[in-house]
Design an enzyme around this catalytic site. Structure first.
Site, PDB file in Angstrom:
ATOM      1  N   LYS A  88       0.760  -1.186   0.105  1.00  0.00           N
ATOM      2  CA  LYS A  88       0.005  -0.103   0.126  1.00  0.00           C
ATOM      3  C   LYS A  88       0.610   1.129  -0.057  1.00  0.00           C
ATOM      4  O   LYS A  88       0.429   2.278  -0.429  1.00  0.00           O
ATOM      5  CB  LYS A  88      -0.900   0.037   1.134  1.00  0.00           C
ATOM      6  N   ASP A 137      -9.880   2.695   2.536  1.00  0.00           N
ATOM      7  CA  ASP A 137     -10.087   1.893   4.033  1.00  0.00           C
ATOM      8  C   ASP A 137     -10.684   2.658   5.090  1.00  0.00           C
ATOM      9  O   ASP A 137     -11.332   1.968   5.767  1.00  0.00           O
ATOM     10  CB  ASP A 137      -8.614   1.303   4.440  1.00  0.00           C
TER      11      ASP A 137
END
Length: 280
Positions: A66, A102
């Protein structure tokens, strides 16, 4: 021509994202397919080059890539920049644009179970990794009363707290002190993998001192109710696992890729089916 989407990570064989997104494409009548790509840490640049060369329309990014993908993208959304991690890539107009869904996915799942407004809540986050960053920055951006980060490596907790300090009252705290101060918090969030299958007997923290009615949230959803959540529930806490966060972050990515509203019910049902019918 069929549009290709996917997810990169290492390991990735366990991912439920392909089943969830394929169900969403079918429901919305989109001629698309979603594939899981095993990408090792030294292969991230080549993978992103492949997205460009092959015309892959969108990508999810999971552990451990990420942060690493960010340097290979053309643009990064301000929220993802603030979080310092990207979990969604949109391929549009020959550009790769990075987003992070997220935190917002977690928030959408959390709000319905909260007994009071976020601005009145003191929040303890366990962990300081990629998932913790998304949750912490989102909590801070939404004005929680106090945000405390606790991690086994104290420097990581302090660094993340510092990143959030311009948004809300935030600080780092050693695990031992977090344990002693549990009664001070309205919301306790586990962002670590402690308690995940197969290590189901482990707990990130003892909950002996929590107050009744506190919200205890675990980003883990396999098992659907960790030992930690079972203990919290037995002590009168409001509990939540990570399944709806997973669905929501995927739904937000779907909407960025397609411009269509995501069929969240269909996506949630497919994930539960793959997990064996387990509820949230």
């Amino acid at each position: 021509m069929k549009q290709v989407y996917g997810v990169i990570g290492h390991p990735i064989a366990h991912s439920l994202s392909p089943a969830m997104h394929e169900a969403a494409f079918k429901e919305c009548g989109i001629d698309g397919t979603y594939l899981a790509f095993e990408v090792k840490e030294e292969q991230v640049k080549q993978a992103i080059d492949g997205v460009r060369a092959l015309g892959i329309k969108g990508l999810n990014v999971t552990i451990p890539h990420k942060v690493a993908v960010m340097e290979y993208l053309d643009e990064i959304d301000p929220v993802a920049r603030q979080i310092g991690a990207v979990n969604t890539i949109v391929h549009k107009d020959n550009k790769l644009i990075g987003y992070n869904t997220d935190g917002q996915g977690y928030l959408q799942a959390l709000l319905p179970v909260l007994p009071k407004a976020l601005k009145d809540m003191r929040v303890l986050i366990l962990g300081a990794g990629g998932a913790a960053k998304g949750v912490a920055v989102t909590m801070a951006m939404n004005g929680v009363k106090e945000l405390v980060i606790s991690n086994r490596t104290e420097k990581k907790a302090n660094d993340l707290a510092e990143e959030c300090s311009g948004l809300t009252n935030s600080s780092g705290l050693p695990i031992s002190l977090a344990q002693a101060r549990l009664t001070e918090f309205d919301l306790i969030i586990n962002t670590t993998s402690i308690g995940m299958t197969p290590n189901v007997d482990q707990m990130p923290l003892s909950l002996e001192m929590i107050a009744k009615g506190v919200v205890v949230s675990d980003l883990i959803y396999t098992p659907s109710k960790t030992r930690w959540l079972k203990d919290a529930e037995a002590r009168g806490a409001i509990i939540q696992n990570g399944l709806e966060m997973f669905v929501n972050q995927g739904a937000l990515a779907f909407e960025k890729w397609t411009g269509q509203s995501a069929p969240r019910d269909v996506m949630s049902s497919k994930v539960k089916e793959k997990l064996g019918g387990l509820s949230c």
